[in-house]
Structure formats: C-alpha cells, structure tokens
Design an enzyme around this catalytic site. Sequence first.
Site, PDB file in Angstrom:
ATOM      1  N   PHE A 137       0.849  -1.183   0.000  1.00 15.54           N
ATOM      2  CA  PHE A 137       0.000   0.000   0.000  1.00 15.54           C
ATOM      3  C   PHE A 137       0.890   1.240   0.000  1.00 15.54           C
ATOM      4  O   PHE A 137       1.893   1.278   0.717  1.00 15.54           O
ATOM      5  CB  PHE A 137      -0.901   0.013   1.245  1.00 15.54           C
ATOM      6  CG  PHE A 137      -1.836  -1.172   1.315  1.00 15.54           C
ATOM      7  CD1 PHE A 137      -3.146  -1.045   0.895  1.00 15.54           C
ATOM      8  CD2 PHE A 137      -1.393  -2.400   1.778  1.00 15.54           C
ATOM      9  CE1 PHE A 137      -4.010  -2.127   0.947  1.00 15.54           C
ATOM     10  CE2 PHE A 137      -2.254  -3.493   1.826  1.00 15.54           C
ATOM     11  CZ  PHE A 137      -3.565  -3.363   1.419  1.00 15.54           C
ATOM     12  N   GLU A 138       0.513   2.252  -0.782  1.00 14.79           N
ATOM     13  CA  GLU A 138       1.429   3.364  -1.009  1.00 14.79           C
ATOM     14  C   GLU A 138       1.690   4.204   0.241  1.00 14.79           C
ATOM     15  O   GLU A 138       2.636   4.973   0.277  1.00 14.79           O
ATOM     16  CB  GLU A 138       0.915   4.245  -2.144  1.00 14.79           C
ATOM     17  CG  GLU A 138      -0.424   4.889  -1.868  1.00 14.79           C
ATOM     18  CD  GLU A 138      -1.232   5.114  -3.144  1.00 14.79           C
ATOM     19  OE1 GLU A 138      -1.600   4.114  -3.786  1.00 14.79           O
ATOM     20  OE2 GLU A 138      -1.479   6.266  -3.477  1.00 14.79           O
ATOM     21  N   ASN A 139       0.852   4.061   1.248  1.00 14.09           N
ATOM     22  CA  ASN A 139       1.123   4.813   2.482  1.00 14.09           C
ATOM     23  C   ASN A 139       2.246   4.172   3.298  1.00 14.09           C
ATOM     24  O   ASN A 139       2.677   4.723   4.304  1.00 14.09           O
ATOM     25  CB  ASN A 139      -0.147   4.948   3.334  1.00 14.09           C
ATOM     26  CG  ASN A 139      -0.738   3.610   3.734  1.00 14.09           C
ATOM     27  OD1 ASN A 139      -0.328   2.562   3.252  1.00 14.09           O
ATOM     28  ND2 ASN A 139      -1.710   3.654   4.623  1.00 14.09           N
TER      29      ASN A 139
ATOM     30  N   ASN B  16       2.637  10.419  -6.422  1.00 15.44           N
ATOM     31  CA  ASN B  16       3.143  10.217  -5.056  1.00 15.44           C
ATOM     32  C   ASN B  16       4.658  10.066  -5.043  1.00 15.44           C
ATOM     33  O   ASN B  16       5.347  10.622  -4.193  1.00 15.44           O
ATOM     34  CB  ASN B  16       2.521   8.959  -4.445  1.00 15.44           C
ATOM     35  CG  ASN B  16       1.184   9.238  -3.797  1.00 15.44           C
ATOM     36  OD1 ASN B  16       0.830  10.397  -3.565  1.00 15.44           O
ATOM     37  ND2 ASN B  16       0.448   8.192  -3.495  1.00 15.44           N
TER      38      ASN B  16
END
Lengths: 254, 295
Positions: free
Chosen positions: A52-54, B105
């Site tokens: 997950f990108e977090n 991101n």
Amino acid sequence: MRTSAITRRQVMVAAAAREIRDGEVVFVGMRLPLLGFALARALHAPRAVGLFENGVIRSSPPAAPIITMGDPPNIAGALMCTTLVDVMSHLQRGRVDVGFLGGAEVDRFGNLNTTWAEDRGRRIRLPGSGGAADIAALARRTVVLVHHERRRFPERVRYLTSPGFGTGRGWRETVGLSRGGPGRVITSLGMFGFDAESGEMVLESLHPGVTLEELRAETGWPVRAAPDLRETPGPTREELDAIRRFDPDGLWTG
Amino acid sequence: MQKVMALAEAVSRYVRDGMVIAMGTGLESCIPFAAGHEIIRQRRRDLVLVGPISDILFDQLIGAGCVSKVIAAWVGNVGAGIAYNFRRAVEEGIPRPLAVEDHSNLTVALAVSAAAMGVPYLPARTALGTDIVRDHERMREVTCPFTGDRLLAVGALRPDITILHAQRCDRHGNAHLWGNLGISLEAARAAETVLLTCEELVDDAVITSDPNRTLVPGFLVSAVAEVRDARAGGLPGLARPDGARHARTRGVPEPPGRGPGGTASPPHPAAGRPGELRFLRTAASCGRARSPGAR
C-alpha cells in the site's frame, strides 16, 4: 451461482480478485481493489502479498472492514509499516506483479485520467494522480477498475495522468517505460484485454445481463469484441460470502 | 532553548506568510489537523502546501484563504470524497486563485527526498510519457550517463517548515512514530525546520529505550506542542479516523440564501461571513484520544 441480489460491483470485485495469482506481489490501490485483494487473499491466493502506497505491507486480509488503506485494521497485523519511498522502490525495482487502478476516464489504449474532467463545457478539477501514475508506469501489469459510462470512456483521455499503451504498442518503450502496461480493464459492464499487436482494448466478456449494444452505446469509440466473446462468470457462493464478510454494509459493493 | 510551547505560540513564532510548508505527509495517518486549524485562526496567507495525499486538511486551509499554491499528488479525502474548496479555488479562484504543481506520489516523495539528501535532483523511472511531467517546472527528462536509459529527473523541494504529528516525543523533539510513515521522515529532513505536535510528551528515557523507533531526531526540531489530535486523521495505535467529523465539515454551516441548489459543489462554507471559522473550530476541538494499551 447467480441470484437477483448480485450487484455489478460484486461481479467487478470477484473478477478483480481472480486477476491476483497465488504468491504474487500486489500493489493494491484504493476502494474496490482493496476488497479484491482481501477476497483473493482469503480464497485462492493465500500467499499473495499486498503493498500500500502509504507504507503498509501485509499478507493477510484486514481483520475488520476498511474504507481506506490508512484505517487501523489495515495497519494492525501488517507485516511491515514503512515509508512511501520504500514501498514504491519495490515497484520501481520491478518486484510488483500486478497493480490496481481506477480512473475518471479510460481511453482506447488504457490511458487513465484522474486530473481534469469536463462537464457541459466546464472544466472540473479532480484530485490528481496519487500513486496511480507510479503504479501504471512501474508495475509488471495493471488491472483497471472503472464504472462504465460514455463520459468516462473517451477515445482519447483529456489529460494523461497514468500511462496505458499511450498511442499504441511501442509507445511505452519510446517514452522510457521499460515494462508493464494494462492487462485487463474491468468495468461495470464487461471485461477487456489488450490486443497484442495494436495495444487497443478488446472486449473479452460481458457481465451477466449486459448486451454488446448497451456496452457500445456507453463507449466513445467503436469497441472491438473478441471472436470468443463470453459472459463474465458471476461471483461464486464462496466469493459472495467473502465479499459480504469484507463489505458487510455494502458500502463498496451494494 | 526551550522547545516545548503551546501550539498557538509555535505557529505564531515559526509559520510566516508565504512559507513553503510540508504537512499531512503521513498519507492518511498522523495528519496535523490541530496545527492546520491554528494556522487558519492566525490567518496566515500565501502559503505553499506540500504533501502527497493531504487528507481534507489542505482543503480546509484552501477554503480559509491561507493558500496560494499546492504541490501535491492528490487533494481530497478518500472517505469524504472530493475536496470542494480545492475545486472551487482552482476552477473559480474562490476565495483566492490557487496554483497547483501536480505530482505523482513518488515524484513528490523524491523531490522532498532530494532536498533531504542535499542533492539537486533524484532520478526516477516513473511518470514518463504522462501529462504530469509535460512542461513541469521541477521535472526534466534526462539520459542516464551510465546506461543511456531515459529517466525522469525530479528537482529538489525544500520546505521552509515541516509540520508533523507524532505519537510521542521528548522535550527536545526526539520523536517516536509508528504505523505507516508516508513521506514524513524525508519531509522532516528536507525542511529548514520542524514543528512537531505530539499526542504525549514523554521522558527522555522513554525515547532512548527504543532508539529504532526514533524516526525524527530532535536536532531538526524547533518547537514541540503536546496536542490531542488523533481523531480527525487517525493515528496508528491510538484512534480511527473520524468519518462523522469529516462529514460535519462538509455540510455545515451554509450561508443563508446560498443553498446547494443543484450546483456542482456546495457553497463555500466560509464565504466572507462573520464567524466564518466556526465550522473549522468545531473540527479542531478534538476529544481526548484513547490511551495506548501497552507502554
């Protein structure tokens, strides 16, 4: 195992889950794919790993329903909590087998737009890329989930946020993308693959109850259908039970 | 120098009009809402906000007229949906025009990482061929001097200040963080200085008992404020994000005579009315967080 209670979103989630093979490293993304990953992990892909990108890496479905990747049940019981650059380095390094994406617009070559939309001549600012451009550029293959309606399926995206096959096969190599590209587009009406020669989206199956004419009317270019066009298998009893377990209130699939 | 101070004093001392501020760097967790709302109260202007995914915090600061530019990958809130203040500012210039430097991101993370490492840029393989990088002020396509590969050079982005919320820190600003970290560590290292808010101010010995957990060293930090801020954004180990609170910040209060009436977005909740910040104050008055179980 179709019943009248099955929703199109349940069909989409089950189809998304089947795109994950056992043992694969999956860049999960948000909303429906969160559910697809949980489903795959619980059923046919118990050794799949989710990134997950977090900064979360996990190998088990979240213990309680989640709305977003930052929700505590997605962090509790994770394998690892780390930084964005750390998880995205796995992606850039080439270790991610499949990444999931959504979009406001998807075009004939699988390019996505999540930056600008237009409504009756008025420009509408959307939230932007998030991690989508990175996943689209760097995963070994991607699966796109999107609601199928004509304004979301233009021949060419208004703004290219996340790369598919650009203007056709060969485009990715030309711009410097060394791997990847969309493998599947799962919409609320059907499932598409991509032509090996041209890189164009090709319809492979229609969801139960959807006609080809209906799908064509909701698509902004003349859709090519595969010669062996099929019906998308609906969720099995087992898949349906798992979907209801992970989305008990039908927030995502109701 | 004494670093521990009230949040109002910390913002008053260290946040200036026109500053480049990285905040909300945790990606959905540890969003410093209390500090953001204090910036609104103190009416800072022309800020440049930096963050990959900001939660609804950027939207609130934009709606309050504090912001002239956003450098971000995604502005909105996954649970609450579209950021209407952001949209209104970009599309209509209300309450003031807003410039946007779009990123993915990874590109915003690398821009901040380059600054953290003290180099002018970092190379990447992402976002090539997209409209994000087209004519971008901070990105250039380059050829690798070793392999000849086409790469994206992402220019360094050094914030004037990074504002972080941590689970705990000591009086020097040595901070323990846990859960998903987003770009918080890089943002702390990249900035000229750091304003730290924490759930709990602890003895120095608590920090040194687990040095691997110290993810921001105190010598980077100028100010420390103890603030219960866990509920609005969610804080790993302490609290869930408060969806109802997000919902409340969207619907109320509406200025009279400007109902939604079929428009694409609800009216600006603080459109030049007296008491314009009331709804934001409501959002800021977080309840006390549950105590962590084991320590």
